[in-house]
Write a protein that holds these residues in place. Structure first.
Motif, PDB file in Angstrom:
ATOM      1  N   ASP A  65      57.869  11.085  60.941  1.00 47.29           N
ATOM      2  CA  ASP A  65      58.336  11.929  60.162  1.00 47.29           C
ATOM      3  C   ASP A  65      57.204  13.157  60.198  1.00 47.29           C
ATOM      4  OD1 ASP A  65      56.322  10.848  59.043  1.00 47.29           O
ATOM      5  OD2 ASP A  65      57.406  10.386  56.921  1.00 47.29           O
ATOM      6  N   GLY A  66      56.220  13.075  60.915  1.00 46.17           N
ATOM      7  CA  GLY A  66      54.823  14.144  60.770  1.00 46.17           C
ATOM      8  C   GLY A  66      54.097  13.820  59.710  1.00 46.17           C
ATOM      9  N   ARG A  67      54.352  12.909  58.816  1.00 44.27           N
ATOM     10  CA  ARG A  67      53.263  12.415  57.828  1.00 44.27           C
ATOM     11  C   ARG A  67      52.262  11.591  58.356  1.00 44.27           C
ATOM     12  NH1 ARG A  67      55.403  14.281  52.673  1.00 44.27           N
ATOM     13  NH2 ARG A  67      57.541  15.222  52.874  1.00 44.27           N
ATOM     14  N   GLY A  68      52.228  11.263  59.084  1.00 44.93           N
ATOM     15  CA  GLY A  68      50.833  10.222  59.994  1.00 44.93           C
ATOM     16  C   GLY A  68      50.992   8.847  59.395  1.00 44.93           C
ATOM     17  N   GLY A  69      52.111   8.561  59.058  1.00 47.33           N
ATOM     18  CA  GLY A  69      52.324   7.007  58.364  1.00 47.33           C
ATOM     19  C   GLY A  69      51.801   7.181  56.875  1.00 47.33           C
ATOM     20  N   ALA A 100      50.027  15.027  49.571  1.00 43.97           N
ATOM     21  CA  ALA A 100      51.288  14.547  50.668  1.00 43.97           C
ATOM     22  C   ALA A 100      51.982  16.046  51.184  1.00 43.97           C
ATOM     23  CB  ALA A 100      52.196  13.572  49.807  1.00 43.97           C
ATOM     24  N   ARG A 101      52.258  16.850  50.085  1.00 44.24           N
ATOM     25  CA  ARG A 101      52.956  18.003  50.566  1.00 44.24           C
ATOM     26  C   ARG A 101      52.195  19.018  51.611  1.00 44.24           C
ATOM     27  NH1 ARG A 101      51.342  20.333  45.138  1.00 44.24           N
ATOM     28  NH2 ARG A 101      49.522  21.863  45.667  1.00 44.24           N
ATOM     29  N   ASP A 102      51.083  18.726  51.795  1.00 39.98           N
ATOM     30  CA  ASP A 102      50.245  19.260  52.920  1.00 39.98           C
ATOM     31  C   ASP A 102      49.753  18.326  54.005  1.00 39.98           C
ATOM     32  OD1 ASP A 102      50.131  21.665  51.492  1.00 39.98           O
ATOM     33  OD2 ASP A 102      48.589  21.063  50.211  1.00 39.98           O
ATOM     34  N   ALA A 103      50.664  17.444  54.120  1.00 38.85           N
ATOM     35  CA  ALA A 103      50.230  16.258  55.256  1.00 38.85           C
ATOM     36  C   ALA A 103      49.043  15.707  55.021  1.00 38.85           C
ATOM     37  CB  ALA A 103      50.393  16.991  56.662  1.00 38.85           C
ATOM     38  N   HIS A 104      48.632  15.634  53.533  1.00 36.50           N
ATOM     39  CA  HIS A 104      47.323  14.829  53.656  1.00 36.50           C
ATOM     40  C   HIS A 104      46.191  15.504  54.247  1.00 36.50           C
ATOM     41  CE1 HIS A 104      50.104  11.659  52.137  1.00 36.50           C
ATOM     42  NE2 HIS A 104      49.222  11.646  51.348  1.00 36.50           N
ATOM     43  N   SER A 105      46.121  16.945  54.236  1.00 37.18           N
ATOM     44  CA  SER A 105      44.986  17.472  54.925  1.00 37.18           C
ATOM     45  C   SER A 105      43.927  17.857  53.758  1.00 37.18           C
ATOM     46  CB  SER A 105      45.282  18.672  55.564  1.00 37.18           C
ATOM     47  OG  SER A 105      46.158  19.758  54.703  1.00 37.18           O
ATOM     48  N   VAL A 106      42.788  18.153  53.971  1.00 37.54           N
ATOM     49  CA  VAL A 106      41.774  18.360  53.223  1.00 37.54           C
ATOM     50  C   VAL A 106      41.067  19.678  53.532  1.00 37.54           C
ATOM     51  CG1 VAL A 106      39.511  17.692  52.209  1.00 37.54           C
ATOM     52  CG2 VAL A 106      41.394  15.897  52.278  1.00 37.54           C
ATOM     53  N   HIS A 107      40.753  20.511  52.825  1.00 36.21           N
ATOM     54  CA  HIS A 107      40.033  21.709  53.220  1.00 36.21           C
ATOM     55  C   HIS A 107      38.788  21.914  52.156  1.00 36.21           C
ATOM     56  CE1 HIS A 107      43.801  22.567  55.361  1.00 36.21           C
ATOM     57  NE2 HIS A 107      42.893  23.296  56.112  1.00 36.21           N
ATOM     58  N   VAL A 108      37.619  21.660  52.157  1.00 35.60           N
ATOM     59  CA  VAL A 108      36.587  21.753  51.101  1.00 35.60           C
ATOM     60  C   VAL A 108      35.827  22.883  51.585  1.00 35.60           C
ATOM     61  CG1 VAL A 108      34.555  20.824  50.246  1.00 35.60           C
ATOM     62  CG2 VAL A 108      36.597  19.155  50.828  1.00 35.60           C
ATOM     63  N   GLU A 109      35.923  23.838  50.513  1.00 37.38           N
ATOM     64  CA  GLU A 109      34.927  25.000  50.858  1.00 37.38           C
ATOM     65  C   GLU A 109      33.722  24.970  50.103  1.00 37.38           C
ATOM     66  OE1 GLU A 109      37.400  28.739  50.218  1.00 37.38           O
ATOM     67  OE2 GLU A 109      39.226  27.745  51.015  1.00 37.38           O
ATOM     68  N   TYR A 210      55.962  20.193  64.611  1.00 36.74           N
ATOM     69  CA  TYR A 210      54.594  20.791  64.767  1.00 36.74           C
ATOM     70  C   TYR A 210      53.546  19.966  64.207  1.00 36.74           C
ATOM     71  CZ  TYR A 210      56.619  25.493  66.016  1.00 36.74           C
ATOM     72  OH  TYR A 210      57.584  26.278  66.699  1.00 36.74           O
ATOM     73  N   ARG A 211      53.755  19.250  62.996  1.00 37.07           N
ATOM     74  CA  ARG A 211      52.737  18.321  62.445  1.00 37.07           C
ATOM     75  C   ARG A 211      52.339  17.115  63.482  1.00 37.07           C
ATOM     76  NH1 ARG A 211      54.860  17.685  56.105  1.00 37.07           N
ATOM     77  NH2 ARG A 211      53.370  19.237  55.347  1.00 37.07           N
ATOM     78  N   LEU A 212      53.433  16.756  64.380  1.00 35.63           N
ATOM     79  CA  LEU A 212      53.437  15.542  65.257  1.00 35.63           C
ATOM     80  C   LEU A 212      52.485  16.250  66.694  1.00 35.63           C
ATOM     81  CD1 LEU A 212      56.917  14.066  64.833  1.00 35.63           C
ATOM     82  CD2 LEU A 212      54.770  12.874  64.501  1.00 35.63           C
ATOM     83  N   ARG A 213      52.779  17.489  66.785  1.00 33.09           N
ATOM     84  CA  ARG A 213      52.190  17.907  67.901  1.00 33.09           C
ATOM     85  C   ARG A 213      50.818  18.063  67.763  1.00 33.09           C
ATOM     86  NH1 ARG A 213      54.617  20.279  71.987  1.00 33.09           N
ATOM     87  NH2 ARG A 213      56.056  18.376  71.784  1.00 33.09           N
ATOM     88  N   HIS A 214      50.319  18.803  66.653  1.00 32.36           N
ATOM     89  CA  HIS A 214      48.902  18.673  66.195  1.00 32.36           C
ATOM     90  C   HIS A 214      48.213  17.446  65.993  1.00 32.36           C
ATOM     91  CE1 HIS A 214      47.943  22.918  65.387  1.00 32.36           C
ATOM     92  NE2 HIS A 214      49.284  23.118  64.792  1.00 32.36           N
ATOM     93  N   ALA A 215      49.017  16.403  65.674  1.00 29.00           N
ATOM     94  CA  ALA A 215      48.452  15.092  65.741  1.00 29.00           C
ATOM     95  C   ALA A 215      48.319  14.521  66.933  1.00 29.00           C
ATOM     96  CB  ALA A 215      49.438  14.271  64.905  1.00 29.00           C
TER      97      ALA A 215
END
Length: 518
Positions: A65-69, A100-109, A210-215
């Motif tokens: 599902d593109g959510r990385g399990g 979860a809505r951002d595919a469990h990505s983290v951006h720390v500025e 697209y999430r799967l391809r990036h992964a």
């Protein structure tokens, strides 16, 4: 531990864990079934007091599902920044939420750090520790800069050995100029290269695709090593969405392109070390400026999102007068004004334009007549002339380019057909990391192409990247190549070298005057 040993240990996950600030939420201590840091870590967009740190949690990168399990809940992630690779001197730490809505990505500025120095960073979540990365803040003066330029990494066409060799050279910065991933389905584009690895699943159409391809791309350990080696400046080209798309126009004419593009942009942001301001609804802003003290300013361009559709049905063609129309735009009105202002106001010694498509005129037809690539700046010739006029009034401009899958070294002129036209700037075109496979060295064809285009002095069809060293007085560039990528282990070598001396303000002013620039 020196930098090279650190990078080896970091990407192998061998650095010893030290205490991290406990996450505030109970969500972070719930056990995940396996390592969530399978996609590595990255940093980007450095400033004098900070940078962006990135990771994305995925226990099963190719989960359908593109959510990385990952579970459908948010997960807290601890982060830590140190001045040493053993993490014995912690200077910043905290907790971010991988939503979860951002595919469990983290951006720390981050901000509040010291200028012009190395830092090391890592993450922890659910009792698991990530590999560590090295990053860097920008200096405040004219500190020399070593940077790499790379582009075009088609996964099916070969292994990412070039990324590994790039990381081994330990640059201060990596400039990546597009086609980080390719949207094609399995064997969707293999005419020149064959297929060494296989895209899964099919052609990218949805956010999950697209999430799967990036992964899949991010799972490659050589790519992870390159991200862990230095901060990156990234900008997309076409394949992060669709081959040769232009503005709001799909190259295939398929319906629903606006939604597909927005989903591709979201997945791109989720997987890149970009600042939150980059994603603005359905628009992804990658045109931005990064200064390396007073030595250099990088002007990163977006040559896809705001352009007019290609003239004459796109492709390499002859006799397309529409490409010469004065109103045709590649950058769009707002980006043009932004770039003009940035060039005019720049007070750095050097000005480097990072952009995607070849700026120099390139005649692909050997012999009488002319054929040009309408997807490149040749399809937007009038705006190119205006841009070169602006560069003529800019301190030490250099254009950095991707897309072509071949190294090029070119002189940029306002009139490419006049041998006496003054040289405004040099264009350095990086070959591909993997796209088009092993490559080749056809000396006869190269000689004919250079003779046809005398402002282009060097072409190389092998895979590779650029490694540059910038000081107040000069820019030295190594064109790095690998003999093969269809199997692992190739060494990188310098196939060509160039040194560009800095011009004095007086000589730059004289060049502008010769062009009639006020």
């Amino acid at each position: 531990m020196d930098r090279r040993a650190f990078l080896t240990a970091a990407t192998a996950g061998l650095l010893l864990p030290q205490s991290l600030t406990p996450a505030a939420s109970a969500a972070s201590v719930r056990t995940l079934k396996s390592d969530p840091f399978t996609l590595g870590v990255a940093s980007g967009d450095p400033s004098a007091d900070g940078f962006v740190l990135w990771t994305r949690l995925a226990v099963d990168p190719m989960g359908g599902d593109g959510r990385g399990g990952m579970p459908s809940r948010d997960v807290d992630v601890d982060w830590q920044v140190s001045t040493d690779e053993r993490f014995s001197k912690i200077v910043k730490s905290g907790t971010a939420t991988a939503r979860a809505r951002d595919a469990h990505s983290v951006h720390v500025e981050l901000n509040g750090l010291e200028p012009g120095r190395d830092y090391f960073y890592r993450f922890r979540s659910a009792g698991r520790l990530s590999s560590a990365g090295r990053t860097r803040t920008t200096p405040t003066g004219e500190t020399p800069l070593t940077f790499a330029v790379a582009a075009c990494a088609h996964y099916e066409h070969g292994y990412y050995t070039a990324y590994r060799r790039l990381a081994e050279q330990e640059p201060d910065l990596v400039v990546f100029l597009g086609d980080y991933m390719y949207e094609y389905g399995p064997s969707g584009y293999t005419a020149l290269a064959g297929r060494v690895r296989t895209h899964t699943p099919g052609k990218c159409q949805t956010l999950a695709d697209y999430r799967l391809r990036h992964a899949q791309y991010k799972s490659d350990r050589d790519l992870q090593r390159a991200h862990a080696a230095a901060p990156w400046l990234v900008a997309f080209d076409d394949h992060e969405v669709e081959n040769n798309w232009a503005g709001s126009v799909s190259s295939t004419g398929a319906p629903g392109f606006a939604r597909r593009r927005a989903q591709a942009f979201k997945a791109y942001y989720e997987n890149m070390p970009l600042r939150r301001v980059s994603l603005q609804g359905a628009v992804l802003r990658v045109n931005r400026r990064i200064s390396w003290g007073t030595l250099a300013r990088f002007h990163l361009l977006d040559t896809r999102q705001f352009r007019d559709d290609q003239a004459c049905m796109d492709g390499v063609r002859a006799g397309c007068d529409d490409r010469l129309a004065s109103k045709r735009t590649l950058l769009g009105t707002d980006q043009w004004r932004w770039l003009e202002s940035g060039l005019h106001d720049s007070d750095t010694r050097w000005n480097l334009l990072g952009q995607q498509i070849m700026m120099a005129q390139r005649d692909y037809k050997i012999g009488p007549g002319r054929e040009v690539n309408l997807d490149s700046w040749d399809g937007y010739a009038a705006e190119r002339t205006r841009l070169l006029g602006s560069l003529s009034r800019t301190s030490n401009p250099v254009v950095l380019t991707g897309d072509a899958h071949m190294h090029h070294l070119a002189e940029l002129k306002t009139d490419f057909d006049d041998p006496d036209s003054p040289v405004i700037a040099r264009e350095l075109v990086a070959s591909s990391i993997a796209s088009d496979g092993d490559g080749y060295r056809d000396r006869t064809w190269i000689a004919e192409a250079v003779q046809e285009n005398p402002h282009i002095s060097y072409i190389d069809q092998r895979r590779g990247y650029l490694m540059a060293r910038l000081t107040r007085d000069e820019l030295s560039v190594d064109f790095r190549t690998l003999d093969y990528i269809s199997r692992r282990g190739a060494r990188a070598k310098t196939a060509h070298q160039l040194t560009i001396p800095a011009e004095s303000p007086a000589s730059a002013a004289g060049k502008a005057g010769a062009l009639g620039a006020g």
